[in-house]
Design an enzyme around this catalytic site. Sequence first.
Site, PDB file in Angstrom:
ATOM      1  N   THR A 196      -4.443  -4.743  -1.104  1.00 27.91           N
ATOM      2  CA  THR A 196      -4.184  -6.081  -0.559  1.00 27.91           C
ATOM      3  C   THR A 196      -4.041  -5.943   0.949  1.00 27.91           C
ATOM      4  O   THR A 196      -3.863  -4.831   1.460  1.00 27.91           O
ATOM      5  CB  THR A 196      -2.879  -6.653  -1.119  1.00 27.91           C
ATOM      6  OG1 THR A 196      -1.830  -5.766  -0.737  1.00 27.91           O
ATOM      7  CG2 THR A 196      -2.911  -6.772  -2.630  1.00 27.91           C
TER       8      THR A 196
ATOM      9  N   GLU B 131      -5.733  -9.511  -6.069  1.00 27.15           N
ATOM     10  CA  GLU B 131      -5.023  -9.263  -7.332  1.00 27.15           C
ATOM     11  C   GLU B 131      -5.699  -9.915  -8.545  1.00 27.15           C
ATOM     12  O   GLU B 131      -5.371  -9.600  -9.681  1.00 27.15           O
ATOM     13  CB  GLU B 131      -3.596  -9.839  -7.253  1.00 27.15           C
ATOM     14  CG  GLU B 131      -2.618  -9.037  -6.413  1.00 27.15           C
ATOM     15  CD  GLU B 131      -2.610  -9.447  -4.944  1.00 27.15           C
ATOM     16  OE1 GLU B 131      -3.642  -9.964  -4.462  1.00 27.15           O
ATOM     17  OE2 GLU B 131      -1.595  -9.229  -4.274  1.00 27.15           O
TER      18      GLU B 131
ATOM     19  N   LYS C 157       8.742 -26.012   7.841  1.00 28.09           N
ATOM     20  CA  LYS C 157       9.904 -26.774   7.386  1.00 28.09           C
ATOM     21  C   LYS C 157      10.573 -27.409   8.591  1.00 28.09           C
ATOM     22  O   LYS C 157      11.193 -26.713   9.399  1.00 28.09           O
ATOM     23  CB  LYS C 157      10.885 -25.872   6.636  1.00 28.09           C
ATOM     24  CG  LYS C 157      11.957 -26.680   5.958  1.00 28.09           C
ATOM     25  CD  LYS C 157      12.651 -25.885   4.869  1.00 28.09           C
ATOM     26  CE  LYS C 157      13.297 -26.842   3.893  1.00 28.09           C
ATOM     27  NZ  LYS C 157      14.027 -26.199   2.844  1.00 28.09           N
TER      28      LYS C 157
ATOM     29  N   TRP D 110       8.898 -30.607   4.380  1.00 28.07           N
ATOM     30  CA  TRP D 110       7.777 -29.681   4.511  1.00 28.07           C
ATOM     31  C   TRP D 110       6.582 -30.363   5.158  1.00 28.07           C
ATOM     32  O   TRP D 110       6.273 -31.516   4.874  1.00 28.07           O
ATOM     33  CB  TRP D 110       7.349 -29.171   3.131  1.00 28.07           C
ATOM     34  CG  TRP D 110       8.385 -28.332   2.457  1.00 28.07           C
ATOM     35  CD1 TRP D 110       9.171 -28.689   1.407  1.00 28.07           C
ATOM     36  CD2 TRP D 110       8.753 -26.997   2.789  1.00 28.07           C
ATOM     37  NE1 TRP D 110      10.005 -27.658   1.064  1.00 28.07           N
ATOM     38  CE2 TRP D 110       9.769 -26.602   1.882  1.00 28.07           C
ATOM     39  CE3 TRP D 110       8.332 -26.083   3.757  1.00 28.07           C
ATOM     40  CZ2 TRP D 110      10.370 -25.344   1.930  1.00 28.07           C
ATOM     41  CZ3 TRP D 110       8.924 -24.823   3.789  1.00 28.07           C
ATOM     42  CH2 TRP D 110       9.931 -24.475   2.898  1.00 28.07           C
TER      43      TRP D 110
HETATM   44  P1  ADP Z   1      -5.139 -11.708   2.287  1.00 30.82           P
HETATM   45  O1  ADP Z   1      -5.540 -13.115   2.591  1.00 30.82           O
HETATM   46  O2  ADP Z   1      -3.671 -11.564   2.253  1.00 30.82           O
HETATM   47  O3  ADP Z   1      -5.919 -10.762   3.139  1.00 30.82           O
HETATM   48  P2  ADP Z   1      -6.536 -11.906  -0.212  1.00 30.82           P
HETATM   49  O4  ADP Z   1      -7.921 -11.744   0.323  1.00 30.82           O
HETATM   50  O5  ADP Z   1      -6.224 -11.327  -1.515  1.00 30.82           O
HETATM   51  O6  ADP Z   1      -5.544 -11.303   0.806  1.00 30.82           O
HETATM   52  O7  ADP Z   1      -6.210 -13.435  -0.137  1.00 30.82           O
HETATM   53  C1  ADP Z   1      -5.496 -14.172  -1.079  1.00 30.82           C
HETATM   54  C2  ADP Z   1      -4.996 -15.442  -0.462  1.00 30.82           C
HETATM   55  O8  ADP Z   1      -6.048 -16.143   0.213  1.00 30.82           O
HETATM   56  C3  ADP Z   1      -4.480 -16.427  -1.454  1.00 30.82           C
HETATM   57  O9  ADP Z   1      -3.143 -16.129  -1.826  1.00 30.82           O
HETATM   58  C4  ADP Z   1      -4.570 -17.736  -0.682  1.00 30.82           C
HETATM   59  O10 ADP Z   1      -3.460 -17.927   0.172  1.00 30.82           O
HETATM   60  C5  ADP Z   1      -5.782 -17.545   0.177  1.00 30.82           C
HETATM   61  N1  ADP Z   1      -6.921 -18.250  -0.418  1.00 30.82           N
HETATM   62  C6  ADP Z   1      -7.896 -17.734  -1.155  1.00 30.82           C
HETATM   63  N2  ADP Z   1      -8.790 -18.673  -1.517  1.00 30.82           N
HETATM   64  C7  ADP Z   1      -8.354 -19.838  -0.996  1.00 30.82           C
HETATM   65  C8  ADP Z   1      -8.824 -21.195  -1.005  1.00 30.82           C
HETATM   66  N3  ADP Z   1      -9.951 -21.534  -1.609  1.00 30.82           N
HETATM   67  N4  ADP Z   1      -8.076 -22.124  -0.369  1.00 30.82           N
HETATM   68  C9  ADP Z   1      -6.937 -21.804   0.264  1.00 30.82           C
HETATM   69  N5  ADP Z   1      -6.461 -20.543   0.323  1.00 30.82           N
HETATM   70  C10 ADP Z   1      -7.148 -19.580  -0.300  1.00 30.82           C
END
Ligand code: ADP
Length: 543
Positions: A182, A332, A442, A447
């Site tokens: 991650t 994940e 916030k 929010w």
């Molecule tokens: P990181 O962004 O922490 O590098 P990931 O690539 O696993 O790691 O990203 C997961 C996160 O990306 C999700 O928890 C969410 O916040 C965001 N995300 C993924 N797809 C979308 C989407 N279609 N719209 C909004 N947020 C998204």
Amino acid sequence: MRATMMNVPLSIHGFAERAGRIFGRNTLVSRLPDKSLRSHTYAQWFARTQALAAALLKLGVQKGDRVATLCWNHHAHLEAYFGIPAAGGVMHTLNLRLSPDEIGWIAADAQDRVLIVDDILLPLYRQFAHLHRFEHVIVFPFSGAPVPAEFTDYEALIAPGAPADFQPVPHAEDDPIAMCYTSGTTGRPKGVVYSHRSTVLHTLVASLGDYWGLKGTDSVLPVTPMFHANCWGMPYGAVMMGVKIVFPGPHLHPDDLLDLMQLEPPSLALGVPTIWMTLIQRYEQMLTEQPGRWVLPPGLRSLVGGAAVPEALIRAFDRHGVWLLQGWGMTETSPVCTISYPRAEFAHADSDERFRRAAMAGTPVPLVDVRVRADDGTDAPPDGVSLGEMQVRGPFITGSYHGVGSPEDKFTPDGWLRTGDVVAVDDIAYVRIADRTKDLIKSGGEWISSVDMENALMAHPAVAEAAVIAVPDVKWSERPLACLVWRTGVAPASREDLGAHLLAHGFAKWQLPDRFETLDTIPRTSTGKFYKLKLRQMFGAAA
Ligand code: ADP
């Protein structure tokens, strides 16, 4: 009574074998560092993939050993996707955009034994080599230059080929095939490990008609890096269907992508919103400056996700005949969990409603359960407005992290993954992402969704990109600050104009940002998303 079906373990090996045998004449095209194109047939690719597996076994790779890749998107990276598991190994994609220290830490944490690295990335490798010792470093001569003598040459390694009777190492369907860390935006990066079973199920689900809708005649352009959540799983889907893939190599500048689209027009492209934002701006700018230089391929559909997708972006592509299909996912979750596709319920909806829906995260895919938990631990009502944390469960969602287990802040006691995303669902289970928990603002006990505000700001004609962050405030605890990139060739908007625009988009006066900051570009994370942590560091302290 017992079912009479055969109990054949799910396996990705059949995908590769099928591509080589049934779709052997279809092609894979890679853009090389000098921008020339190199083609392989799937038959050649499959032979090379088997040769890699045989070579890794000869090097001593054993079941479960981690073999890391530090590579751009190209055919050899796809060979690793299937060749490493065929040798019983676990492919570990390293993110080449992280700092050398982070890459070294991750390689050590995963205990990678072997590294496959592009020759053009050797300078990066040399910066973290002291942090983790790989037993073998295999260099892919991507640029065509001779491989330095101290390393193993990938092409020489696979040149002998695999024995005619080569078979992948036997496995159970739960055996690991790949791992990915991650991003570590909250704490140290954590390793997620995918199995044959999780990958096969994810591939089958994601390839369905309303999702990727993979067809034999498709040509896929993966701009999403192959180190970002397994390129969203697309390599497995494309190989399963034997469809053409056009790999952009290291050339991700909008001009390069648009040039590549003229040479090898894709029917399906995938990337994070920031990629498509810069591409469409450049495309529209050149429509007036150099008409006819580029044409977006007719019928192109584009997968977008990994971060909030502004409605203005979907509308911009739609003006040029391209439909952006949004998916939500995480490293994940393999990653596809929800997809925003036109449902029967919207058949008679007007175009505004269609776009509004398209800008939402969409419907949970089969096999994935989604629930929305309010702060008090109850399920948020499915009214489209009540917010709660999105929690997910399913056979391609991780239940723990490599070497870490299942920490309480990431998993609920009853076994759901806590996504850290704040969402609402409506009565047809359509998910709307309001924010990431850590990005919500916030103010005075209320929010404000940064995603909604960015969406509205990016609908302003003068705004090319917008990222909204919370900055500390003595009276209100937090206040919104908007970081803006102006659209080229359009006069910047005044503060008053932006305020009026937000009010017209349904924001209340108290929600309007106190500060607007102008930037040349919004900093990106290692996977190309807006880097809000960096923005908070840049502007938070000054507030
Ligand atoms: P990181 O962004 O922490 O590098 P990931 O690539 O696993 O790691 O990203 C997961 C996160 O990306 C999700 O928890 C969410 O916040 C965001 N995300 C993924 N797809 C979308 C989407 N279609 N719209 C909004 N947020 C998204």
